[in-house]
Design a protein around this motif. Sequence first.
Motif, PDB file in Angstrom:
ATOM      1  N   ARG A  76       1.353  -5.434  -1.444  1.00 14.39           N
ATOM      2  CA  ARG A  76       2.129  -4.847  -2.556  1.00 14.39           C
ATOM      3  C   ARG A  76       2.582  -5.908  -3.543  1.00 14.39           C
ATOM      4  N   TYR A  87       8.768  -5.889 -10.665  1.00 13.65           N
ATOM      5  CA  TYR A  87       7.489  -5.203 -10.834  1.00 13.65           C
ATOM      6  C   TYR A  87       7.181  -4.348  -9.603  1.00 13.65           C
ATOM      7  N   LYS A  88       6.926  -3.065  -9.829  1.00 13.45           N
ATOM      8  CA  LYS A  88       6.636  -2.068  -8.785  1.00 13.45           C
ATOM      9  C   LYS A  88       7.733  -1.957  -7.738  1.00 13.45           C
ATOM     10  N   ARG A  91       8.543   1.663  -6.609  1.00 12.48           N
ATOM     11  CA  ARG A  91       7.503   2.498  -5.989  1.00 12.48           C
ATOM     12  C   ARG A  91       7.888   2.802  -4.548  1.00 12.48           C
ATOM     13  N   THR A 197       6.166   4.079 -13.521  1.00 12.56           N
ATOM     14  CA  THR A 197       5.612   4.090 -12.163  1.00 12.56           C
ATOM     15  C   THR A 197       5.556   2.696 -11.570  1.00 12.56           C
ATOM     16  N   ASP A 198       5.092   1.728 -12.379  1.00 15.61           N
ATOM     17  CA  ASP A 198       4.982   0.347 -11.903  1.00 15.61           C
ATOM     18  C   ASP A 198       6.204  -0.491 -12.272  1.00 15.61           C
ATOM     19  N   ASN A 199       7.205   0.137 -12.895  1.00 24.43           N
ATOM     20  CA  ASN A 199       8.418  -0.570 -13.313  1.00 24.43           C
ATOM     21  C   ASN A 199       8.111  -1.672 -14.322  1.00 24.43           C
TER      22      ASN A 199
END
Length: 951
Positions: A76, A87-88, A91, A197-199
Amino acid sequence: MSAAKTSKTESEPKKPDHVFLVDGSGYIFRAFHALPPLTRADGTPVNAVLGFTNMLLKLISDTDAEYIAVLFDAARKNYRNEIYPEYKAHRPPPPPELIPQFALIRDATKACNVPQLEMEGFEADDLIATYAKQAAEAGAQVTIVSSDKDLMQLIGPHVGMLDPIKNRPIGPAEVEEKFGVGPDKVVDVQSLAGDSTDNVPGVPGIGVKTAAELIKTYGSLDELLERAGEIKQPKRREALQQNAELARISRDLVRLKNDVPVKQPFTAFARREPDAATLIPFLEENQFRSVLARVQGQFAKKSAGEAAAADGVGKGHAAAKQAAAAAKPAGEAAYKLVTTEAELAGWIAEAREKGAVAFDTETTSIDPMRASLVGFSLALEPGRACYVPVGHRGGPPPGQLDLGGDGEGGLLPDQIPVAKAVALLKPMLEDPAVLKIGQNIKYDMLIMAAHGIEIAPYDDTMLISYVLEGGKHGHGMDELSELHLNHRTIHYEDVAGSGKSQLTFDRVPLDKALAYAAEDADVTLRLHQVLKPQMLAERLDSVYETIDRPLVPVVGAMERNGVRLDRKALQDLSADFATRLVELEKQIHKLAGHEFNIGSPKQLGEVLFDEMGLGGGKKGKTGAYATGADVLEELAAQGHDLPARVLDWRQLAKLKSTYTDALQEQINPKTGRVHTSFALAATSTGRLSSNDPNLQNIPVRTEEGRKIRRAFVAEKGCVLLSVDYSQIELRLAAHMAEVPQLKDAFRHGADIHAMTASQVFGVPVEGMDPMVRRRAKAINFGIIYGISAFGLGQQLGIPQGEARAYIDAYFKRYPEILGYMDRTKKFARDHGYVLTLFGRRCHVPGILDKNPARRSFMERAAINAPLQGTAADIIKRAMIRVPPALAKAKLQARMLLQVHDELLFEVPKAEAKDTAALVKKVMEAACAPALELDVPLVAETGTADNWADAH
């Protein structure tokens, strides 16, 4: 090679190499969400693995690529997290049931002989970008197999995308439609718009549409940020000026890295065909039977060649070829509309020659007792089927304006008259040398029985699937087709419409009727060729051959018989219930201090928790208080009158609407009886379920329920006979858990609940307090349903700690029961299913669920399923044996209903005693000779003019 061909080949320019780069993550999540939950026998979830394998094999088969590879995410976190730690970050983790499938999906890729790659610190998208650039610079054509918007920035002269689900290319025009700019400006637009979605932060307040306008105006992100002060809109200007650095960071996050230091060139991804020695064991291990059948057929055909196929290569090859043909998409078919007797006779003759035919009827109603035959379809081999219309009508449905046709809505021309078609069919459908294959063939048997035809012999793909995987998924044709044939069938709504404007099948145009009906028979035949060998290979044919298949005509006869209802009694009950409902409403409104809609959960919640201030109110997502039965029962147990009265009101309202009102409408005008439909493949344990109307859920212990049962009456000169197994699941628990005290008690006819109370609570049986016996009874039955201390406390109205003490005392007295429960749960965890004593598999797919509540629920189901499933198998065996036993004794009783452990008959009064004795004998011996129990089965009989008094 001839000189001419050599010259032509040499004169043509070399075609560019084609490279396919598959987005592995995209494939995984598409596959996971496309298929219903599916587990292997050991309980491992594999729905994503199955979908991934199917998609990859299809891609290999369909593509002309010289190079192909699957690129995966390694973890991830990657270098982007160093740029922007969030980042992400938002999620959610993958679903728990997907996590164990990641490694298996890597194995699937290897089994398909496809190169795969992942690298720590980089995303799969970066690897795709790197290899796309590398291949394009080498002059190759690149296709990225994905629909991920982040990859659209890579599209260019030598690079395209392919949406694997919609099977359509994605090029510059599609990118322009999505982002408002071409592929070369996608990164700039994404840098401004961000991605929740992925920030990816982007610039607050700027979406894709605005970002596209800005980039088109200023040409690039850098130019825009440099000239942000020129923007006239104050908010937009300030947002860009204040968040310029965020936009640049976002660009670093969304821009794919095309210079990853990969260790091998794209030429290492040379396409290789799957190897049977690797792929087949993988498919066998994961129990992907339909895929296995398909690839075995392909391997067999490839290795044997056309000449070997013509000469014959043994039964194994023939079976593989047959299974492979069955697994082909059903769209690869030739369907024929048969409109003459000569044509139909030809199809029938060929069916008799082949010895097997798939058969399906089309009618005007799903209720076989009210349906008229419209047509039927036959399939002789995969892809070859016909439809024979016999009752299609012209003009609009009755009540609609006639705009054409024959003006009267009469039968269309060019159809075989139904009587002649039936006369031609009858010898074949009754021919013992021709196997008739159906999907839920009970319906077709009922339809044809109305025309004097008894279909035999037969196979039912629905029941074969049920024996193989009962409890794992549904067994309707549409679902089975997608699961085993990877084919979406034509749905009824596709040809007949939906809602109020939906047509009956006799009004469906013949071209649409042909496609729909012939496909039904074709898919049924294909499913049979896939599922029947699986059932035989897994040695589950005993359950099918001795229980489920022979039960079909027995249940069909019960449905035809129906049961007589006293309409006047129902009318009187409805009126009585209506009066009582009004009285209850008045009491509830008086307790509340004002009128309100009792049927509105929102208004009821406000009364209980806002106005009356009762404790325990919890609001849901809608903002309304929860007012379910569990909430009201808890409040009633605390002594509050209003929720207790609401429970009474709800129960009475449900009985009125579901039974006393509805049953009057469901009396068949032709027979004067109600004809329920018994679903043969609906429960996870093998029990039958009753529908339209459901006659299995009429309360038996309440006075209102008994009043409804009194409306079920015998014909003049007859009585109703009820024969009911006594405590069958407790008896089975004593046998299966091997509890000496319980087995001994059942052998000697002891009061099992009084004995349990005596042994657990230490009180004498003589003069026992009825409340103590009631508690023992609750424990006895609760234990076999896996009841918790909380549930037992609720049921008995005692503190949870006291209930726990009762359960602990029970297990201390009967440790064998606890041992049985532990063994059963372990077996379920190891295999994904539990077994009845007759070998039926009852799947428990959530037994390994990460969620404790769901896992506990499935553990309780696993404990009870062998008991309930064995009881269901026993009564089915009895049902199969009763009709021939009655016929042999020349008794005229008719079996009307099966309700869990009870059978209901209509019997001439003069034969009641003999019939009761015979049925009792058959039911008590139903296990033999397959199984000998350590405890006796006891069937209790009762006769009366109505059902309530007979039970």
